[in-house]
Write a protein that holds these residues in place. Structure first.
Motif, PDB file in Angstrom:
ATOM      1  N   PRO A 396     -13.810 -14.225  -2.466  1.00 21.68           N
ATOM      2  CA  PRO A 396     -12.563 -14.015  -1.718  1.00 21.68           C
ATOM      3  C   PRO A 396     -11.720 -15.288  -1.568  1.00 21.68           C
ATOM      4  O   PRO A 396     -10.486 -15.220  -1.586  1.00 21.68           O
ATOM      5  N   TRP A 400      -7.965 -15.499  -3.075  1.00 23.93           N
ATOM      6  CA  TRP A 400      -6.813 -15.790  -2.211  1.00 23.93           C
ATOM      7  C   TRP A 400      -6.020 -16.988  -2.736  1.00 23.93           C
ATOM      8  O   TRP A 400      -4.781 -16.954  -2.790  1.00 23.93           O
ATOM      9  N   LEU A 429      -8.428  -7.950  -2.729  1.00 23.08           N
ATOM     10  CA  LEU A 429      -8.796  -9.044  -1.840  1.00 23.08           C
ATOM     11  C   LEU A 429      -9.400  -8.510  -0.541  1.00 23.08           C
ATOM     12  O   LEU A 429     -10.394  -9.054  -0.034  1.00 23.08           O
ATOM     13  N   SER A 433     -13.337  -9.156   0.472  1.00 20.07           N
ATOM     14  CA  SER A 433     -13.607  -9.811   1.755  1.00 20.07           C
ATOM     15  C   SER A 433     -14.476  -8.929   2.646  1.00 20.07           C
ATOM     16  O   SER A 433     -15.391  -9.418   3.328  1.00 20.07           O
TER      17      SER A 433
END
Length: 446
Positions: A396, A400, A429, A433
């Motif tokens: 993640p 990002w 994403l 996560s």
């Protein structure tokens, strides 16, 4: 400066720059740009496919087919960033990190240093296990063991890269990926034609959607199709391909190369899962944590469908696949580490790659991987599982960072992700996560 008055231009800001028309895709341009995408496939088709996909099929039948496809979809936009960003800006992704935020590049280096040696050791360990089916069992100095052969393979890869550089990596990977693709397609067609070995066994049982299966799902997603570090590798390999061919690829050419490599990784992931499901699921067999036994079981996935005559051919194909992955990792991790530290020292553009620095980091990674192989106290399976989980936990963060670099001022609006790509990236994403959080909660409850 008076409010409303234009200040000096920001060299990082491409938002107001008129987009330059890219060259259309041609056969010649595509051929000259072909390489980094195939290297990506060569790196990916190793551990995540030979190990994780076949295990997914063996344990859960077709229950994880959708999960494997989604894992590839979720990582696609973040891996694409490495190729598109370099094609449209002329900068490496690492330089994009540095320009975006001062702490992005040090964080990437911390992640790649933490995961690189473990991942190299893990894929070399699988490669050494596969090699046991091809070498005499009386080699001196313990070289006949999986660990001994893995150490030898690391040494050979280091020598190949130090002597042959990018050109040897590029040529070897193309041949190996072609060999494995042909052999896997033939094996899968033969298996599908015969039907599942277990006959009427339920190919969707047991269910993988339980907390007990979560560690395996996290490991599978960690390396499926590959860790996100490879976005930076692709970016740097584009420069190396340009130097080797004398041709700077357009966005269309570079993305066509990337998409071809990615399509191969997805197709091979599905085929390996089918092999595991058709040959082992429902038979009561499970993959052994023993390296040598695992290698024999893996090769049996092919020979059970093609016949004993195919054993040496398949053994060589499987071994060369993992050799390609080991070779690619021993180039990619040191290449990105060397380039990252040179950027911190003030080098820019093509100067971020230096053969001497790259060679030093190759040796350091090789020595580190050899130390892990020599002193790792657990099984090969445990080592591979650890490498997969660590890769996933960093996913993640890298996703990002890549999305921020792609969608911000360094890239002209016309070259950023469009509405659909951006939607997929944001959903991906969130999902990635959420899996990390879920995995952390499950560990805390143990």
């Amino acid at each position: 400066m008076v409010a409303g008055e234009a200040g000096p231009p920001d060299p990082n800001d491409q938002s107001q720059a008129a987009p330059k028309p890219g060259r259309p895709l041609t056969v010649k341009g595509f051929r000259q740009s072909l390489g980094p995408g195939i290297l990506l496939a060569g790196a990916a088709i190793g551990g995540s496919h030979l190990v994780a996909s076949t295990q997914a099929g063996a344990r859960f039948g077709l229950g994880l087919l959708g999960f494997v496809l989604l894992a590839n979809l979720f990582k696609y936009p973040f891996l694409l960033v490495g190729s598109r960003f370099t094609a449209v800006t002329g900068l490496s992704l690492l330089e994009g990190y540095q320009r975006q935020r001062p702490w992005y590049l040090p964080l990437f280096l911390l992640i790649t240093l933490a995961t690189g040696v473990a991942n190299i050791a893990a894929v070399a360990s699988v490669c050494g296990s596969l090699a046991t089916s091809m070498v005499p069992m009386n080699l001196p100095g313990g070289l006949s063991t999986p660990a001994g052969l893995a150490l030898l393979i690391v040494g050979v890869c280091v020598a190949v890269l130090l002597l042959g550089h990018y050109r040897s990596l590029d040529r070897l990977s193309k041949g190996i990926v072609l060999l494995l693709t042909i052999s896997t397609v033939v094996a899968a067609l033969a298996v599908l034609g015969r039907g599942p070995v277990a006959g009427n066994a339920d190919l969707f049982s047991p269910s993988p959607w339980s907390l007990t299966a979560l560690p395996f799902l996290v490991a599978l997603m960690g390396w499926m199709p590959c860790p996100l570090d490879l976005a930076a590798w692709s970016s740097l390999w584009i420069f190396a391909r340009q130097d080797d061919s004398g041709h700077r690829g357009s966005r269309a050419e570079v993305e066509a190369d990337f998409n071809l490599g990615y399509l191969l990784t997805v197709a091979m992931a599905v085929l390996f899962l089918l092999l595991g499901a058709w040959v082992m699921h429902g038979t009561g067999q499970a993959f052994s944590p023993s390296g040598a036994r695992f290698a024999q079981q893996l090769i049996t996935l092919y020979t059970a469908s093609l016949g004993g005559w195919a054993y040496p051919v398949i053994a060589i194909a499987a071994f060369t696949t993992m050799f390609s992955t080991t070779l690619t990792c021993l180039d990619g991790y040191p290449r990105s580490t060397s380039a990252g530290f040179r950027l911190l020292r003030g080098f820019r553009g093509h100067a971020v790659h230096d053969r001497r620095d790259h060679g030093i980091w190759i040796v350091l990674h090789g020595v580190g991987a050899a130390a892990v192989l020599a002193f790792w106290p657990g099984s090969m399976g445990a080592l591979v599982q650890l490498a997969m989980v660590v890769s996933f936990l960093t996913t993640p963060v890298l996703a990002w960072m890549n999305l921020r670099v792609m969608q911000d001022r360094q890239v002209a609006p016309a070259d950023r992700f469009g509405t659909l790509q951006l939607l997929v990236a944001r959903i991906s994403l969130i999902v990635l996560s959420a899996f990390v959080v879920l995995f952390g909660v499950s560990l805390a409850q143990r």
